[in-house]
Scaffold this motif. Structure first.
Motif, PDB file in Angstrom:
ATOM      1  N   LEU A 128      57.632  62.726  11.549  1.00  0.00           N
ATOM      2  CA  LEU A 128      56.196  62.547  11.167  1.00  0.00           C
ATOM      3  C   LEU A 128      55.587  61.759  12.466  1.00  0.00           C
ATOM      4  N   VAL A 175      53.943  64.346  14.470  1.00  0.00           N
ATOM      5  CA  VAL A 175      52.595  64.703  13.900  1.00  0.00           C
ATOM      6  C   VAL A 175      51.592  63.941  13.959  1.00  0.00           C
ATOM      7  N   ALA A 176      51.735  62.603  13.950  1.00  0.00           N
ATOM      8  CA  ALA A 176      50.637  61.474  13.890  1.00  0.00           C
ATOM      9  C   ALA A 176      50.082  61.629  15.352  1.00  0.00           C
ATOM     10  N   TRP A 226      46.457  60.168  14.899  1.00  0.00           N
ATOM     11  CA  TRP A 226      46.257  59.535  13.754  1.00  0.00           C
ATOM     12  C   TRP A 226      45.892  57.910  13.791  1.00  0.00           C
TER      13      TRP A 226
END
Length: 161
Positions: free
Chosen positions: A142, A145-146, A151
């Motif tokens: 994760l 991906v962030a 993000w």
């Protein structure tokens, strides 16, 4: 009442085991294929009958048990076979003497190991590993991906007024 308590209370009742199997068969999607809940319930039924059901009941329902075991998806079949073999090797189950020899290697191995009191699994060849669980594809972490999708506020360039 939990599944374990129910299966213990009905260990000698073949009709109860059949009723449970009929109930599991209702867990299907609109096309008639088993759902994930149905597959899990079927795996629970197979393992519970193997481990908790009386020897007489398992002998009586052995053809149904084999059919349901073979119907399981490979990952669930692997998990059930592994647990059943480990429990059998340690001698916690009685042997099935009234069941004919089984040509299926995995079921045959489970029958051989059932009721043996030989100690740890390393003392017998483990034959269930002919079943290979489906390879798992791991999603990216994760955090990766962030960072890729920015993000985090700290990944942006700060501005001062």
């Amino acid at each position: 009442m939990t599944l374990l308590a129910q299966s213990r209370a009905n260990a000698a009742n073949p009709q109860w085991w059949r009723d449970q199997l009929e109930l599991i068969d209702t867990y299907t999607d609109s096309s008639g294929e088993p759902t994930a809940a149905g597959d899990l319930s079927r795996a629970e039924w197979v393992l519970a009958l193997w481990c908790v059901g009386h020897t007489r009941v398992l002998t009586l329902l052995f053809d149904e048990w084999k059919a349901e075991f073979k119907r399981l998806p490979s990952g669930r079949r692997y998990a059930v076979a592994d647990a059943a073999e480990r429990i059998g090797i340690y001698g916690w189950l009685d042997s099935l003497t009234d069941v004919a020899a089984e040509p299926d290697r995995v079921i045959g191995a489970l029958l051989v190991h059932r009721g043996r009191r030989t100690g740890p699994p390393a003392s017998l060849p483990r034959q269930i590993y002919d079943l290979k669980p489906a390879p798992l594809t791991m999603p990216p972490p994760l955090l990766d991906v962030a960072r890729t999708d920015t993000w985090f506020k700290v990944d942006t360039i700060g501005t001062y007024r």
